[in-house]
Structures are given as structure tokens and as C-alpha cells.
Motif scaffolding. Sequence first.
Motif, mmCIF file in Angstrom:
data_model
loop_
_atom_site.group_PDB
_atom_site.id
_atom_site.type_symbol
_atom_site.label_atom_id
_atom_site.label_comp_id
_atom_site.label_asym_id
_atom_site.label_seq_id
_atom_site.Cartn_x
_atom_site.Cartn_y
_atom_site.Cartn_z
ATOM 1 N N GLY A 1 0.814 -1.212 0.000
ATOM 2 C CA GLY A 1 0.000 0.000 0.000
ATOM 3 C C GLY A 1 0.845 1.258 0.000
ATOM 4 N N VAL A 2 1.956 1.250 0.721
ATOM 5 C CA VAL A 2 2.857 2.407 0.763
ATOM 6 C C VAL A 2 3.445 2.651 -0.621
ATOM 7 C CG1 VAL A 2 5.006 3.330 1.732
ATOM 8 C CG2 VAL A 2 3.412 2.118 3.208
ATOM 9 N N GLU A 3 3.883 1.578 -1.273
ATOM 10 C CA GLU A 3 4.477 1.720 -2.608
ATOM 11 C C GLU A 3 3.469 2.273 -3.611
ATOM 12 O OE1 GLU A 3 7.790 -1.837 -2.354
ATOM 13 O OE2 GLU A 3 5.843 -2.259 -3.259
ATOM 14 N N GLN A 4 2.272 1.732 -3.616
ATOM 15 C CA GLN A 4 1.247 2.215 -4.539
ATOM 16 C C GLN A 4 0.855 3.658 -4.214
ATOM 17 O OE1 GLN A 4 0.199 0.753 -7.361
ATOM 18 N NE2 GLN A 4 1.809 -0.702 -6.830
ATOM 19 N N ASN A 5 0.804 3.972 -2.932
ATOM 20 C CA ASN A 5 0.485 5.330 -2.500
ATOM 21 C C ASN A 5 1.553 6.305 -2.992
ATOM 22 O OD1 ASN A 5 -1.303 7.023 -1.083
ATOM 23 N ND2 ASN A 5 0.087 7.090 0.655
ATOM 24 N N LEU A 6 2.816 5.925 -2.868
ATOM 25 C CA LEU A 6 3.916 6.787 -3.307
ATOM 26 C C LEU A 6 3.838 7.035 -4.810
ATOM 27 C CD1 LEU A 6 6.509 8.341 -2.775
ATOM 28 C CD2 LEU A 6 7.755 6.193 -2.923
ATOM 29 N N ILE A 7 3.570 5.996 -5.583
ATOM 30 C CA ILE A 7 3.460 6.153 -7.034
ATOM 31 C C ILE A 7 2.286 7.074 -7.383
ATOM 32 C CG2 ILE A 7 2.961 4.927 -9.193
ATOM 33 C CD1 ILE A 7 4.583 2.547 -7.910
ATOM 34 N N SER A 8 1.153 6.893 -6.716
ATOM 35 C CA SER A 8 -0.001 7.778 -6.949
ATOM 36 C C SER A 8 0.352 9.217 -6.608
ATOM 37 C CB SER A 8 -1.197 7.337 -6.107
ATOM 38 O OG SER A 8 -1.655 6.077 -6.512
ATOM 39 N N CYS A 9 1.030 9.423 -5.485
ATOM 40 C CA CYS A 9 1.408 10.776 -5.067
ATOM 41 C C CYS A 9 2.366 11.412 -6.074
ATOM 42 C CB CYS A 9 2.031 10.757 -3.670
ATOM 43 S SG CYS A 9 0.838 10.414 -2.355
ATOM 44 N N MET A 10 3.298 10.614 -6.612
ATOM 45 C CA MET A 10 4.214 11.139 -7.628
ATOM 46 C C MET A 10 3.438 11.621 -8.855
ATOM 47 S SD MET A 10 7.386 8.510 -7.796
ATOM 48 C CE MET A 10 8.281 7.967 -6.365
ATOM 49 N N THR B 1 7.108 17.154 -18.874
ATOM 50 C CA THR B 1 6.854 15.988 -18.030
ATOM 51 C C THR B 1 8.005 14.991 -18.074
ATOM 52 O OG1 THR B 1 5.681 14.852 -19.816
ATOM 53 C CG2 THR B 1 4.350 16.172 -18.288
ATOM 54 N N TYR B 2 9.052 15.276 -18.853
ATOM 55 C CA TYR B 2 10.153 14.332 -19.025
ATOM 56 C C TYR B 2 10.778 13.906 -17.696
ATOM 57 C CZ TYR B 2 14.685 12.398 -20.183
ATOM 58 O OH TYR B 2 15.777 11.586 -20.240
ATOM 59 N N LEU B 3 11.158 14.870 -16.855
ATOM 60 C CA LEU B 3 11.829 14.541 -15.602
ATOM 61 C C LEU B 3 10.904 13.749 -14.678
ATOM 62 C CD1 LEU B 3 14.316 14.689 -13.835
ATOM 63 C CD2 LEU B 3 13.521 16.895 -12.987
ATOM 64 N N GLY B 4 9.672 14.194 -14.534
ATOM 65 C CA GLY B 4 8.722 13.475 -13.683
ATOM 66 C C GLY B 4 8.481 12.058 -14.167
ATOM 67 N N ASP B 5 8.299 11.907 -15.485
ATOM 68 C CA ASP B 5 8.113 10.561 -16.048
ATOM 69 C C ASP B 5 9.328 9.686 -15.782
ATOM 70 O OD1 ASP B 5 5.627 11.251 -17.044
ATOM 71 O OD2 ASP B 5 6.338 11.625 -19.085
ATOM 72 N N THR B 6 10.522 10.260 -15.923
ATOM 73 C CA THR B 6 11.760 9.510 -15.693
ATOM 74 C C THR B 6 11.850 9.037 -14.249
ATOM 75 O OG1 THR B 6 12.890 10.761 -17.428
ATOM 76 C CG2 THR B 6 14.281 9.620 -15.823
ATOM 77 N N VAL B 7 11.543 9.912 -13.289
ATOM 78 C CA VAL B 7 11.605 9.546 -11.867
ATOM 79 C C VAL B 7 10.579 8.469 -11.541
ATOM 80 C CG1 VAL B 7 11.197 10.405 -9.521
ATOM 81 C CG2 VAL B 7 12.551 11.767 -11.112
ATOM 82 N N ILE B 8 9.355 8.646 -11.995
ATOM 83 C CA ILE B 8 8.296 7.676 -11.702
ATOM 84 C C ILE B 8 8.627 6.316 -12.311
ATOM 85 C CG2 ILE B 8 5.860 7.099 -12.111
ATOM 86 C CD1 ILE B 8 5.337 10.192 -11.998
ATOM 87 N N ASN B 9 9.009 6.316 -13.576
ATOM 88 C CA ASN B 9 9.319 5.043 -14.244
ATOM 89 C C ASN B 9 10.541 4.372 -13.634
ATOM 90 O OD1 ASN B 9 7.131 5.306 -15.963
ATOM 91 N ND2 ASN B 9 8.308 6.384 -17.507
ATOM 92 N N SER B 10 11.532 5.157 -13.223
ATOM 93 C CA SER B 10 12.720 4.595 -12.575
ATOM 94 C C SER B 10 12.337 3.951 -11.243
ATOM 95 C CB SER B 10 13.762 5.688 -12.354
ATOM 96 O OG SER B 10 14.847 5.197 -11.613
ATOM 97 N N TRP B 11 11.487 4.624 -10.466
ATOM 98 C CA TRP B 11 11.048 4.078 -9.169
ATOM 99 C C TRP B 11 10.326 2.749 -9.375
ATOM 100 C CZ3 TRP B 11 11.837 4.884 -4.134
ATOM 101 C CH2 TRP B 11 10.993 4.219 -3.244
ATOM 102 N N SER C 1 10.516 0.717 -11.917
ATOM 103 C CA SER C 1 11.469 -0.274 -12.423
ATOM 104 C C SER C 1 12.342 -0.837 -11.309
ATOM 105 C CB SER C 1 12.343 0.354 -13.507
ATOM 106 O OG SER C 1 13.344 -0.528 -13.918
ATOM 107 N N GLN C 2 12.845 0.049 -10.432
ATOM 108 C CA GLN C 2 13.696 -0.411 -9.321
ATOM 109 C C GLN C 2 12.919 -1.307 -8.375
ATOM 110 O OE1 GLN C 2 15.478 2.952 -7.389
ATOM 111 N NE2 GLN C 2 16.648 3.552 -9.188
ATOM 112 N N ARG C 3 11.692 -0.958 -8.079
ATOM 113 C CA ARG C 3 10.875 -1.772 -7.163
ATOM 114 C C ARG C 3 10.579 -3.126 -7.805
ATOM 115 N NH1 ARG C 3 11.956 -1.425 -2.841
ATOM 116 N NH2 ARG C 3 10.067 -2.461 -2.202
#
Length: 108
Positions: free
Chosen positions: A54-63, A83-93, A95-97
Motif C-alpha cells: 500500500g505504501v508503494e502504490q500510494n507513493l506512485i499515486s502521489c508522484m 513531463t520528461y523529468l517526472g516521467d523519468t523519476v516515476i518510471n525509474s522508481w 522499475s527499481q521496485r
Amino acid sequence: MNHVLHTMFKTHTSMLLDGFDKIAWGGSGNKLHFIPIDKQAHLKKYGCPENLEGVEQNLISCMRWFQADAKEVHGLKGLDYSTYLGDTVINSWISQRTDSIRKVITGE
């Protein structure tokens, strides 16, 4: 993750107040009513649920909300927003998870 969520919450709140606040003076505590109701609901989601998933999904939603609100606030000020930087951060997060979970499952 709690620290990341807390930092994002404070930054998100400041950004929204910068975009929607109609009074140039006073503390942020008495200005929260300037933030639209739907965005106030998003800010309330920064609290952490009990389970890790739930924390992980919440963080992604908040991003994603943060990025959408940043784009809107930039538009209110007549500025372009990439939106390039935001998309990069969200997709990287994400992917890492995903990589971390795969390693746990496969025992790598």
C-alpha cells in the motif's frame, strides 16, 4: 519511504499554495482553503497505509498527482512544463521496485 512521502507532501503543499494562494501574507496553515478540494484530497493520501504494498502504490499515486499539479500550476503562471523529468523519476522508481521484488522471488 515515509521520509520521501513527507518531503513530497511538504513540497507539494508549498507548490499548490504558490499556484492557488490569493493572499501574499500569512502562514500556510490558514491558507489551505485556497487549494481546490480535489487537490486537498490528494494531499491527504500522503499518509502511509499499514502494509508495504500500500505504501508503494500510494507513493506512485502521489508522484503522479504531484506531476499533474506541477503542470497545472506552471500553466496558471503562463510557464511551459516538461513531463520528461517526472516521467523519468516515476518510471525509474517503478522499475527499481520491480527489479527488487523479482530478485527476492528468484533468490538472486
